[in-house]
Design a protein around this motif. Structure first.
Motif, mmCIF file in Angstrom:
data_model
loop_
_atom_site.group_PDB
_atom_site.id
_atom_site.type_symbol
_atom_site.label_atom_id
_atom_site.label_comp_id
_atom_site.label_asym_id
_atom_site.label_seq_id
_atom_site.Cartn_x
_atom_site.Cartn_y
_atom_site.Cartn_z
ATOM 1 N N VAL A 106 0.939 -1.166 -0.078
ATOM 2 C CA VAL A 106 -0.192 -0.078 -0.113
ATOM 3 C C VAL A 106 0.745 1.221 -0.034
ATOM 4 O O VAL A 106 2.104 1.323 0.832
ATOM 5 N N ALA A 107 0.672 2.338 -0.729
ATOM 6 C CA ALA A 107 1.507 3.273 -0.842
ATOM 7 C C ALA A 107 0.756 4.531 -0.751
ATOM 8 O O ALA A 107 -0.536 4.909 -0.749
ATOM 9 N N PHE A 108 1.304 5.503 -0.076
ATOM 10 C CA PHE A 108 0.772 6.893 0.275
ATOM 11 C C PHE A 108 1.539 7.811 -0.079
ATOM 12 O O PHE A 108 2.891 7.862 -0.103
ATOM 13 N N VAL A 109 1.228 9.019 -0.597
ATOM 14 C CA VAL A 109 1.920 10.293 -0.656
ATOM 15 C C VAL A 109 1.163 11.441 -0.034
ATOM 16 O O VAL A 109 0.117 11.415 -0.295
ATOM 17 N N CYS A 110 1.942 12.078 0.681
ATOM 18 C CA CYS A 110 1.447 13.136 1.867
ATOM 19 C C CYS A 110 2.074 14.455 1.670
ATOM 20 O O CYS A 110 3.235 14.589 1.685
ATOM 21 N N GLN A 111 1.286 15.432 1.216
ATOM 22 C CA GLN A 111 1.727 16.897 1.259
ATOM 23 C C GLN A 111 0.829 17.857 1.323
ATOM 24 O O GLN A 111 -0.315 17.519 0.489
ATOM 25 N N GLU A 112 1.010 18.918 1.944
ATOM 26 C CA GLU A 112 -0.119 19.926 2.023
ATOM 27 C C GLU A 112 0.110 20.758 1.017
ATOM 28 O O GLU A 112 1.273 21.231 0.327
ATOM 29 N N PRO A 113 -1.000 21.737 0.434
ATOM 30 C CA PRO A 113 -0.633 22.550 -0.644
ATOM 31 C C PRO A 113 0.083 23.698 -0.353
ATOM 32 O O PRO A 113 0.109 24.190 0.650
ATOM 33 N N SER A 114 0.703 24.381 -1.497
ATOM 34 C CA SER A 114 1.513 25.408 -1.302
ATOM 35 C C SER A 114 0.326 26.668 -1.264
ATOM 36 O O SER A 114 -0.978 26.515 -1.749
ATOM 37 N N PRO A 115 0.957 27.902 -0.863
ATOM 38 C CA PRO A 115 -0.097 29.003 -1.182
ATOM 39 C C PRO A 115 -0.629 28.869 -2.470
ATOM 40 O O PRO A 115 0.185 29.175 -3.405
ATOM 41 N N GLY A 116 -1.857 29.116 -2.674
ATOM 42 C CA GLY A 116 -2.641 29.220 -3.847
ATOM 43 C C GLY A 116 -3.097 27.810 -4.454
ATOM 44 O O GLY A 116 -3.482 27.915 -5.637
ATOM 45 N N GLU A 117 -2.520 26.850 -3.869
ATOM 46 C CA GLU A 117 -2.505 25.479 -4.620
ATOM 47 C C GLU A 117 -3.860 24.821 -3.846
ATOM 48 O O GLU A 117 -4.121 25.042 -2.458
#
Length: 546
Positions: A106-117
């Motif tokens: 099972v794979a996960f990619v986790c990242q919060e949006p940059s400003p405006g994204e």
């Protein structure tokens, strides 16, 4: 694997089982939402800017979670293929070495949006990375049966083509602590700690006006201590003073009242440690034998105040002394690992390697921790070393007189892994990196997010002296009777005047900021290009840097 259109009931694709400390804590996960909610419990903390792989092993038609590996998302997409390859290889080969190749992943990619994204834009941007993970795992005959993107409080499945159950805007994550797994984890006493960003903040210098005072104290300690460490007849005296001071500060920490809030506790410890004390300890710990003696405070009542002290010293390694943080960061990682906190251990050791990629003790511990080895073998070695000093010395032990060769990495210390070397991946013989066994990429349950950012902490032309460590063991004479073998100077070094440290060039006689480094008697200083933080660690590994 998971049912995208069902929330309960059996699945023809198979369920996934999360095993707690005992059989009564077993939880079955059936949907992507439950998988997404389970991720912090699989790692022990909520991941940020992370690639995560979780191995699944077949257990009666169900998938049982096995090893986990995490890696920070490389900012440059050109690095994604190599990152995906090493993460997949590290986890799968590591599982094979432990006796069971996973059947699925099972794979996960986790990242919060940059400003405006938006979160959806993050999901689309990271899709090629998720595809690389699926390709690399498939190439090793371990299919990825679910790949999720988590961003902005929502999740998306890269494996589900249906917009009916997986809409374009994603699905909201459950409220923290409300899932079935959260309830089971609470019942089992499993806690999810803060983020890695919060953990790293406990080990990094704070950007305050006090930095100037600490830097001045480090400059003064550098001028006072380095010549004494370099002097053969003064080295043992500096070591004894360093360890005595460390014990006094640890007692001071232990007598302070307990504070549950970690940032408040760190601020209190910082107030209890004077700049001059911190500077003396940081410089004194650059001696390898002194550092190994300090590593003996690893268990019982000594461990907690020792860990607090090593964290506090790491926070005091302000620019341009960032490279000196390798010693306290390694000690912090070792004590954390010894006391069962693998998460902080891996992060601290990765940061130590970022401060000094050539720091052998950190490299060996990092490898051992990543491979899930038992720290008891290293503890046993340190206990033996401690007991040997208390008992009458053996005939072949010398406290170090004039003319005796110094101890070096690999010839008789924990950093060189003479005791219990098998536990930290070391072959016998040879000092320095010559004793490091080159194994496959490590695969741990969790990975450091990468090394300490030393761009602001290693510059300004810091030169390092490379003196002998405190003499510990008498060398055997050569067959020709010539006595102690000469230690080769590290590659790329230049000869200097005896006892002299190379200082940065310039018209003014600026004080030499030198770092004693155990690399053999008479070895010359080495200079690393300050514009290349982390030089020498160019490959991504499942546990940050190895």
């Amino acid at each position: 694997m998971t049912n995208h259109s069902e929330t309960t009931g059996p699945s023809e694709n198979g369920d996934i089982t999360y095993d707690g400390p005992g059989p009564e804590h077993q939880v079955t996960l059936r949907t992507p939402a439950e998988l997404a909610d389970a991720l912090p419990y699989l790692l022990g903390y909520p991941p940020e800017d992370s690639i995560v792989l979780a191995a699944l092993h077949d257990q009666g038609g169900r998938g049982r979670f096995g090893g986990r590996a995490r890696l920070g998302i490389p900012p440059n997409p050109a690095d994604w293929p190599s990152a995906a390859r090493q993460l997949a290889q590290g986890l799968i080969t590591g599982s094979e070495r432990r006796g069971a190749k996973p059947e699925q992943m099972v794979a996960f990619v986790c990242q919060e949006p940059s400003p405006g994204e938006t979160g959806r834009e993050v999901m689309l941007r990271l899709r090629p990375l998720a595809q690389k993970l699926r390709t690399e795992c498939g190439r090793l005959d371990v299919p990825v049966i679910e790949a999720l993107c988590i961003s902005a409080g929502r999740f998306w499945s890269y494996c589900c083509p249906s917009t009916g159950c997986c809409p374009d805007e994603g699905l909201p994550m459950g409220l923290p602590g409300t899932s079935v797994l959260a309830a089971a984890a609470t019942y089992a006493g499993i806690q999810v700690r803060g983020s890695l960003r919060e953990l790293r903040a406990r080990l990094l210098p704070r950007e305050t006006g006090a930095d100037r005072g600490q830097e001045s104290a480090l400059d003064a300690a550098n001028r006072a201590l380095v010549p004494r460490i370099l002097a053969e007849d003064k080295r043992a005296e500096v070591a004894a003073q360093t360890l005595d001071l460390a014990e006094r500060v640890m007692r001071r920490f232990a007598q302070a009242s307990f504070l549950a809030d970690a940032p408040a506790a760190d601020l209190r410890d910082d107030a209890l440690l004077r700049d001059e004390e911190a500077a003396s300890l940081i410089l004194g710990l650059q001696d390898r034998t002194t550092r190994d003696r300090a590593a003996e405070w690893m268990e019982g009542d000594e461990a907690a105040p020792a860990l607090r002290l090593w964290r506090a010293l790491a926070r005091r390694c302000v620019a341009p002394y960032g490279e000196h943080a390798a010693a306290p960061l390694t000690l912090a990682g070792w004590v954390a690992w010894s006391t069962g906190d693998g998460i902080e251990a891996r992060e601290a050791l990765a940061m130590a390697l970022g401060a000094d990629p050539d720091y052998l003790f950190a490299r060996l511990l990092h490898q051992a921790c990543n491979e899930g080895l038992d720290p008891e073998s290293v503890r046993r070695c340190l206990r033996t070393e401690r007991e040997a000093r208390i008992r009458p010395a053996d005939d072949d032990i010398d406290t170090g007189g004039p003319g005796e060769g110094p101890a070096t990495e690999g010839d008789g210390s924990v950093g060189g892994a003479r005791c219990g070397g098998g536990a930290v991946g070391v072959r016998g013989g040879g000092g320095g990196d010559g004793g490091v066994r080159q194994d496959a990429p490590p695969a741990g349950d969790d990975a450091g997010s990468g090394a300490r950012n030393t761009t602001a902490h290693r510059g300004r032309g810091v030169a390092r002296a490379v003196p002998d460590a405190t003499p510990a063991r008498r060398r055997r004479p050569r067959p020709d009777g010539s006595g102690t073998a000469a230690h080769p100077a590290p590659e790329g070094t230049r000869p200097t005047a005896p006892g002299g440290g190379r200082t940065r060039p310039g018209p003014s006689p600026a004080p030499s900021r030198t770092r004693p480094h155990a690399a053999g008697k008479g070895a010359a200083p080495r200079r690393r290009d300050a514009r290349q933080p982390g030089a020498g660690l160019r490959r991504h590994t499942p546990e940050g840097r190895a």
